[in-house]
Scaffold this active site. Structure first.
Site, PDB file in Angstrom:
ATOM      1  CE1 TYR A  12     -18.977 -28.156 -15.188  1.00  0.00           C
ATOM      2  CE2 TYR A  12     -18.996 -30.357 -14.243  1.00  0.00           C
ATOM      3  CZ  TYR A  12     -19.101 -28.990 -14.092  1.00  0.00           C
ATOM      4  OH  TYR A  12     -19.328 -28.460 -12.865  1.00  0.00           O
ATOM      5  CB  SER A  60     -21.436 -26.095 -12.109  1.00  0.00           C
ATOM      6  OG  SER A  60     -20.162 -25.537 -12.237  1.00  0.00           O
TER       7      SER A  60
END
Lengths: 309, 309, 309, 309
Positions: C245, C69
């Protein structure tokens, strides 16, 4: 008295009583208030009342218990007597898909409760009772007593404990009030709601009390019209789709009769045009329904073939 | 006083004041209580306070206003003074992704509020103040007054209105109490919370009051250590990620300074190691943030180049 | 090279490396695809790159890893180069409050992803790359290689595994397409997205590659303007509020630097106007962030005093 | 043929047809695929089939239409024939409380669909058909044709359009696959599901086809046992609690018969131990149920007194 295909009612109930006795102890009694937590778990009662006026019972059918959410049927009946279908502008008629005391759906739907059998809906009904009745607690006692033809009372300790620990319900009523859904003082509404939950009855009284739902709104013993035939059918529909917390689909699937349960362990079931039934056993499953009570209703449905489907 | 690349602070603020004046009237003043609803919308003030002790201001910088949620900074500061990082066992530090008064996330997370700047978190902080301070309302007044070196008071009418209409907040505190997250009586907690919201200050006082957040925890005027350097940085971090309701990402993106806003129209911003700033204008956008205040902060960031990024 | 208050960069990194070594083995490596599951957990690398062009590193800083990511930064940079702020009509800028691959918020918000760092947002960015670039996968390789001045490649096995197991991402792209948010064929978009996740780099390359974010958009080595100064600041803001996140608030609170993490165990951090940093260790915590990486960043922030707050 | 209290079935249906005709045009036809969007709205058909084998019909009862979600009954029947109650390990039996194609509940419940009548549940059933039948599409055609004793076909254009626009359903199947709930290739499962939706039948065929649900699982014409008596009752229970999207409570309340509706405008209703019924009119209300069809069922229930309650 005969039921189903000419079965003897007492024999059926005795058989069910014998069969579920060994499972008493399964589940857990409700623990959130002391008066419920100390109820011995190894009890089971079952009673039915035919629309012709006959009764039958087995087990601990005359032991009084806290009817808890089954009382939502009484509040709903009183509210329908007072304002009829105008009630449905304030309370929905759909299953909720969320636990009985969830605030999530209520937030998504702007404080309009899904149905009168989740706590939010029953509190909204209690608000209607405060508006419609001078003494709503007495009105509940009067209705319950008239329906079962015996004096019914509140358990004062339970009512007090409900209030002292009822923060979730206090959250619900304040939350609905914040959306403009509650017309009266929140404490007055909660007082009615907590007392309603604290009604004490036994299986025989319960079976008799809800006979009008099996008999198109007319109370079997007295012939008194409690609600209209259409209202009776609609209450039954609500019981089937929403009456047993998050297990309504399961009850419809496995039992096939309109039911309303409470965390005291009582469950009322209706076989339309035939009889009303009450089972009670304090051990609850994870959905808050009586373990032995549910099993008893499954046996009853299987053995008598009574099912709306 | 100079700021950014040797700009004159007063000139910068005067320029911003001149530029935002024409947009006054945009947005809507908060309407949920009368005392806020009747505040004239066409007002704007801006003030800053350097860590060296210099001040500058423009517009309606000495007009008192209801600081509302900006006061959550004061409650948080008092709670950290009392219990330090133990506070974070009761309140999270993550942005919420839901509106400031939502109960949804709270239900999913078992009554643990996401951060101290959503209402649930600030109510939880208020509960800590009730536990930690003999007279928490006086403690709030004392802190606010000491920080801005002028006497600060509650607006009694606002506090009363908050309580009379604060059903959503009553729902939040009862809901958290149902999860065992609130230790004191819910009414006592709400009384502190509603008074905290009702603090009245002006832009000059606000800019001065929060200088310690720009100065590693030490109040610029007095040299008093209000919080530790690490705590000051962490409060700034919380302001950046959670300080402006559901627009925190947008504020970080467009302004790049830690901010805390209130529905009275005030916004405090911090340029670490440089200055503290307050803007105020009562017209709010859909996210509950001051329209002109936000625009003023964007202009300030652009013109001075002050940004933490 | 010196950092913070005249500290020797290499000494700082060596110290951190020594301190975190004993904790290697904590956490769990990502298990959803074989190529990640078999990465030995006891590895740790750290590297930094000053805006003046100096570098420093310690530990396994030249071991290649799957950047996962962290590559969302590269996709975002390419999309901003192509369409500038028009991108923000398709992707929001708010923290999500829900896990990185949740569909819940997406449903509530009609398929508009909250920010470009949750999977839904990055897939939406990938859709933009398909629209804007003839060969978007090559464009990603070119950008990554140019930024770190070494050839960068995809891990073909990882890309294939991502596609074979990426049902959640397939659900996301189809779901957004059902809301009309995706313009290209879903398989073409996923192909870009899955390759982007499969980029392989090492800590030294990563620290160098993202130097432009610490340097107002200009790549330190080459002087090339990658994005505008304002875009660089805004990417940093997004990293701080949304980059790690569901732990973004925690990272801001504890570390105070814009970060972007990946489930390969890499984390890039930016100290604006000073340096870019990369840590890597494959053991992940429950939020999907590298355990040792996070600890290393906390130590770095504490020892150097570098914090945007 | 007589129904209810000795009413002539044809007269009842003719009366209903006459009464609902003026409301044709209300609501909106489904627009998401061209083949549905161009169906003329001013059509209405009604047909019933007694368990003794008699039929009656009125209006456009032989006009073919896309049965859409009513076909979920056929898929469910086939799956129960193949694996019996083992099916319920993969699909729940509770009302959903959310729209038929929502992913939210699915995420909260780890990819286990609430019931077989929401799209997710029906897709899970389709996955079972792929596992259990060599040619599941042919199995659907065979069952439908056998039940209504006339050849039934798919509308190839509808099936193709469903696939070309079915991104929400593609999201659902991928999402469930990501939780390990789908055993076969997602495209193979969707192919069965989209064809199932594209079955074409008329009211007379539909009324006849579902006679086994009114007759304890035995098909009235042929005497063939399609499902067991218990399975038939349970399918009826599911129809009542979950058969009409987010209006199941409303249908139970107002009509009191198990129903299953489709966005083609068809609705099948069952009066257990008496008859099966089909109404059709393409104009839909906001819940996706046929406006005139629903009104016709209310009239039917009121006039015949047929209600399970």
């Amino acid at each position: 008295m005969t039921i189903g295909n000419a079965l003897d009612a007492t024999a059926v109930l005795d058989g069910i009583n014998a069969e579920v006795r060994p499972m008493l102890g399964e589940g857990r009694v409700a623990r959130y208030i002391p008066a419920l937590a100390r109820v011995p778990i190894d009890q089971f009662g079952i009673a039915l009342s035919g629309i012709g006026g006959d009764d039958a019972a087995a087990g601990d059918a005359t032991t009084p218990f806290s009817i808890q959410s089954v009382s939502k049927l009484l509040g709903l009946t009183l509210a329908l007597q007072a304002v009829g279908s105008a009630l449905w502008e304030r309370v929905g008629r759909e299953p909720s898909g969320d636990p009985f005391n969830s605030l999530i759906q209520l937030e998504h739907e702007q404080g309009l409760p899904r149905n009168p059998f989740i706590n939010a809906g029953a509190i909204c009904v209690a608000d209607q009772l405060v508006t419609s009745y001078g003494d709503p607690k007495q009105a509940l006692l009067d209705l319950a007593s008239r329906l079962c033809r015996e004096p019914v009372a509140f358990d004062a300790e339970v009512a007090r404990s409900e209030r002292e620990t009822g923060f979730r319900n206090a959250a619900l009523v304040n939350f609905m009030k914040s959306f403009g859904r509650i017309r009266n003082d929140v404490d007055a509404v909660l007082d009615v709601y907590f007392h309603q939950c604290a009604l004490v009855m036994n299986c025989r009284q319960m079976a008799r009390a809800f006979g009008f739902l099996a008999n198109e709104g007319v109370q079997p013993g007295s012939g008194e019209a409690i609600v209209t035939p259409r209202q009776a059918r609609r209450i039954n529909a609500l019981m089937l789709t929403c009456g047993t917390y998050d297990a309504a689909g399961e009850f419809a699937f496995l039992i096939g009769l309109p039911c309303k349960s409470g965390v005291g362990g009582g469950i009322v079931a209706i076989a339309p045009r035939q009889l009303s039934l009450c089972v009670w056993s304090p051990g609850l499953d994870a959905t808050g329904n009586s373990v032995a009570g549910r099993r008893a209703l499954e046996l009853f449905a299987t053995r008598t073939g009574l099912s709306v489907f």
